[in-house]
Scaffold this motif. Structure first.
Motif, PDB file in Angstrom:
ATOM      1  N   MET A 190       0.847  -1.161   0.000  1.00 34.13           N
ATOM      2  CA  MET A 190       0.000   0.000   0.000  1.00 34.13           C
ATOM      3  C   MET A 190       0.896   1.228   0.000  1.00 34.13           C
ATOM      4  SD  MET A 190      -3.171   0.669   2.575  1.00 34.13           S
ATOM      5  CE  MET A 190      -3.690  -0.997   2.285  1.00 34.13           C
ATOM      6  N   ASP A 191       0.547   2.227  -0.826  1.00 34.52           N
ATOM      7  CA  ASP A 191       1.399   3.405  -0.937  1.00 34.52           C
ATOM      8  C   ASP A 191       1.245   4.342   0.260  1.00 34.52           C
ATOM      9  OD1 ASP A 191      -0.995   4.738  -1.380  1.00 34.52           O
ATOM     10  OD2 ASP A 191      -0.671   4.959  -3.516  1.00 34.52           O
ATOM     11  N   THR A 192       2.205   5.254   0.422  1.00 37.86           N
ATOM     12  CA  THR A 192       2.233   6.153   1.583  1.00 37.86           C
ATOM     13  C   THR A 192       1.032   7.083   1.640  1.00 37.86           C
ATOM     14  OG1 THR A 192       4.630   6.017   1.655  1.00 37.86           O
ATOM     15  CG2 THR A 192       3.621   7.886   2.787  1.00 37.86           C
ATOM     16  N   PRO A 193       0.604   7.727   0.526  1.00 49.06           N
ATOM     17  CA  PRO A 193      -0.583   8.588   0.624  1.00 49.06           C
ATOM     18  C   PRO A 193      -1.821   7.837   1.121  1.00 49.06           C
ATOM     19  CG  PRO A 193       0.572   9.023  -1.414  1.00 49.06           C
ATOM     20  CD  PRO A 193       1.205   7.812  -0.791  1.00 49.06           C
ATOM     21  N   THR A 194      -1.974   6.606   0.688  1.00 50.68           N
ATOM     22  CA  THR A 194      -3.112   5.811   1.147  1.00 50.68           C
ATOM     23  C   THR A 194      -2.993   5.532   2.631  1.00 50.68           C
ATOM     24  OG1 THR A 194      -3.318   4.792  -1.025  1.00 50.68           O
ATOM     25  CG2 THR A 194      -4.389   3.663   0.810  1.00 50.68           C
ATOM     26  N   ARG A 195      -1.806   5.201   3.090  1.00 53.50           N
ATOM     27  CA  ARG A 195      -1.602   4.955   4.524  1.00 53.50           C
ATOM     28  C   ARG A 195      -1.911   6.206   5.337  1.00 53.50           C
ATOM     29  NH1 ARG A 195       1.076   0.243   5.768  1.00 53.50           N
ATOM     30  NH2 ARG A 195       2.134  -0.743   4.037  1.00 53.50           N
ATOM     31  N   ASN A 196      -1.510   7.370   4.829  1.00 56.45           N
ATOM     32  CA  ASN A 196      -1.776   8.625   5.541  1.00 56.45           C
ATOM     33  C   ASN A 196      -3.266   8.904   5.636  1.00 56.45           C
ATOM     34  OD1 ASN A 196       0.955   9.024   5.895  1.00 56.45           O
ATOM     35  ND2 ASN A 196       1.164  10.382   4.135  1.00 56.45           N
ATOM     36  N   ARG A 197      -4.012   8.632   4.576  1.00 54.89           N
ATOM     37  CA  ARG A 197      -5.463   8.834   4.613  1.00 54.89           C
ATOM     38  C   ARG A 197      -6.107   7.883   5.609  1.00 54.89           C
ATOM     39  NH1 ARG A 197      -4.626   9.330  -0.899  1.00 54.89           N
ATOM     40  NH2 ARG A 197      -5.344   7.224  -1.319  1.00 54.89           N
ATOM     41  N   ILE A 198      -5.638   6.664   5.625  1.00 58.87           N
ATOM     42  CA  ILE A 198      -6.200   5.667   6.538  1.00 58.87           C
ATOM     43  C   ILE A 198      -5.892   6.036   7.989  1.00 58.87           C
ATOM     44  CG2 ILE A 198      -5.970   3.258   7.288  1.00 58.87           C
ATOM     45  CD1 ILE A 198      -5.718   2.572   4.268  1.00 58.87           C
ATOM     46  N   ALA A 199      -4.721   6.605   8.238  1.00 57.38           N
ATOM     47  CA  ALA A 199      -4.336   6.979   9.600  1.00 57.38           C
ATOM     48  C   ALA A 199      -5.296   8.012  10.184  1.00 57.38           C
ATOM     49  CB  ALA A 199      -2.909   7.522   9.612  1.00 57.38           C
ATOM     50  N   LYS A 200      -5.938   8.803   9.326  1.00 57.07           N
ATOM     51  CA  LYS A 200      -6.874   9.824   9.784  1.00 57.07           C
ATOM     52  C   LYS A 200      -8.267   9.260  10.050  1.00 57.07           C
ATOM     53  CE  LYS A 200      -4.411  13.369   7.245  1.00 57.07           C
ATOM     54  NZ  LYS A 200      -4.435  14.277   6.106  1.00 57.07           N
ATOM     55  N   LEU A 201      -8.509   8.017   9.688  1.00 52.41           N
ATOM     56  CA  LEU A 201      -9.821   7.398   9.881  1.00 52.41           C
ATOM     57  C   LEU A 201     -10.019   6.964  11.328  1.00 52.41           C
ATOM     58  CD1 LEU A 201      -9.907   5.143   6.704  1.00 52.41           C
ATOM     59  CD2 LEU A 201     -11.063   7.343   7.020  1.00 52.41           C
ATOM     60  N   ASN A 202     -11.243   6.588  11.639  1.00 58.42           N
ATOM     61  CA  ASN A 202     -11.523   6.120  13.001  1.00 58.42           C
ATOM     62  C   ASN A 202     -10.856   4.762  13.229  1.00 58.42           C
ATOM     63  OD1 ASN A 202     -13.279   3.960  12.219  1.00 58.42           O
ATOM     64  ND2 ASN A 202     -14.886   5.457  11.874  1.00 58.42           N
ATOM     65  N   PRO A 203     -10.734   4.357  14.485  1.00 55.00           N
ATOM     66  CA  PRO A 203     -10.001   3.115  14.803  1.00 55.00           C
ATOM     67  C   PRO A 203     -10.525   1.869  14.100  1.00 55.00           C
ATOM     68  CG  PRO A 203     -10.375   4.380  16.787  1.00 55.00           C
ATOM     69  CD  PRO A 203     -11.143   5.061  15.683  1.00 55.00           C
ATOM     70  N   SER A 204     -11.831   1.746  13.930  1.00 51.49           N
ATOM     71  CA  SER A 204     -12.347   0.539  13.285  1.00 51.49           C
ATOM     72  C   SER A 204     -11.914   0.467  11.829  1.00 51.49           C
ATOM     73  CB  SER A 204     -13.870   0.454  13.395  1.00 51.49           C
ATOM     74  OG  SER A 204     -14.476   1.519  12.694  1.00 51.49           O
ATOM     75  N   ALA A 205     -11.838   1.610  11.151  1.00 52.84           N
ATOM     76  CA  ALA A 205     -11.369   1.626   9.761  1.00 52.84           C
ATOM     77  C   ALA A 205      -9.888   1.277   9.697  1.00 52.84           C
ATOM     78  CB  ALA A 205     -11.625   2.988   9.125  1.00 52.84           C
ATOM     79  N   ARG A 206      -9.098   1.763  10.652  1.00 58.60           N
ATOM     80  CA  ARG A 206      -7.676   1.415  10.698  1.00 58.60           C
ATOM     81  C   ARG A 206      -7.505  -0.080  10.939  1.00 58.60           C
ATOM     82  NH1 ARG A 206      -7.045   6.457  13.607  1.00 58.60           N
ATOM     83  NH2 ARG A 206      -7.200   5.273  15.529  1.00 58.60           N
ATOM     84  N   ASN A 207      -8.326  -0.649  11.809  1.00 59.47           N
ATOM     85  CA  ASN A 207      -8.245  -2.089  12.080  1.00 59.47           C
ATOM     86  C   ASN A 207      -8.581  -2.889  10.830  1.00 59.47           C
ATOM     87  OD1 ASN A 207      -7.542  -1.653  14.732  1.00 59.47           O
ATOM     88  ND2 ASN A 207      -9.627  -1.867  15.499  1.00 59.47           N
ATOM     89  N   GLU A 208      -9.564  -2.429  10.079  1.00 61.84           N
ATOM     90  CA  GLU A 208      -9.939  -3.126   8.847  1.00 61.84           C
ATOM     91  C   GLU A 208      -8.791  -3.080   7.846  1.00 61.84           C
ATOM     92  OE1 GLU A 208     -12.144  -5.524   6.544  1.00 61.84           O
ATOM     93  OE2 GLU A 208     -12.613  -4.905   8.586  1.00 61.84           O
ATOM     94  N   GLU A 209      -8.118  -1.939   7.738  1.00 60.58           N
ATOM     95  CA  GLU A 209      -6.969  -1.816   6.837  1.00 60.58           C
ATOM     96  C   GLU A 209      -5.876  -2.781   7.244  1.00 60.58           C
ATOM     97  OE1 GLU A 209      -2.971  -0.575   5.770  1.00 60.58           O
ATOM     98  OE2 GLU A 209      -3.819  -0.273   7.748  1.00 60.58           O
TER      99      GLU A 209
END
Length: 63
Positions: free
Chosen positions: A1-20
């Motif tokens: 997964m590329d860095t911009p995608t990781r940065n966007r995911i980091a801003k999501l709520n915890p459940s979305a981060r867990n899903e990633e």
């Protein structure tokens, strides 16, 4: 997964981060052939089989 995608995911709520994290842990790293079966396995030290097909089934489908 590329860095911009990781940065966007980091801003999501915890459940979305867990899903990633779950999805990333299921990424295929290896393709193994053992006992007449092709297995797709995950990355890491706790490798898991994600998918499996017998070589005979694959041959039959490719004909």
């Amino acid at each position: 997964m590329d860095t911009p995608t990781r940065n966007r995911i980091a801003k999501l709520n915890p459940s979305a981060r867990n899903e990633e994290t779950k999805i990333e842990n299921r990424m295929i790293e290896n393709i193994d052939i053992n006992d007449g079966k092709i297995s797709l396995t995950t990355k890491g030290k706790n490798r898991q089989v994600v998918a499996q097909i017998s070589t005979e089934d694959l041959k039959r489908e490719l004909q």
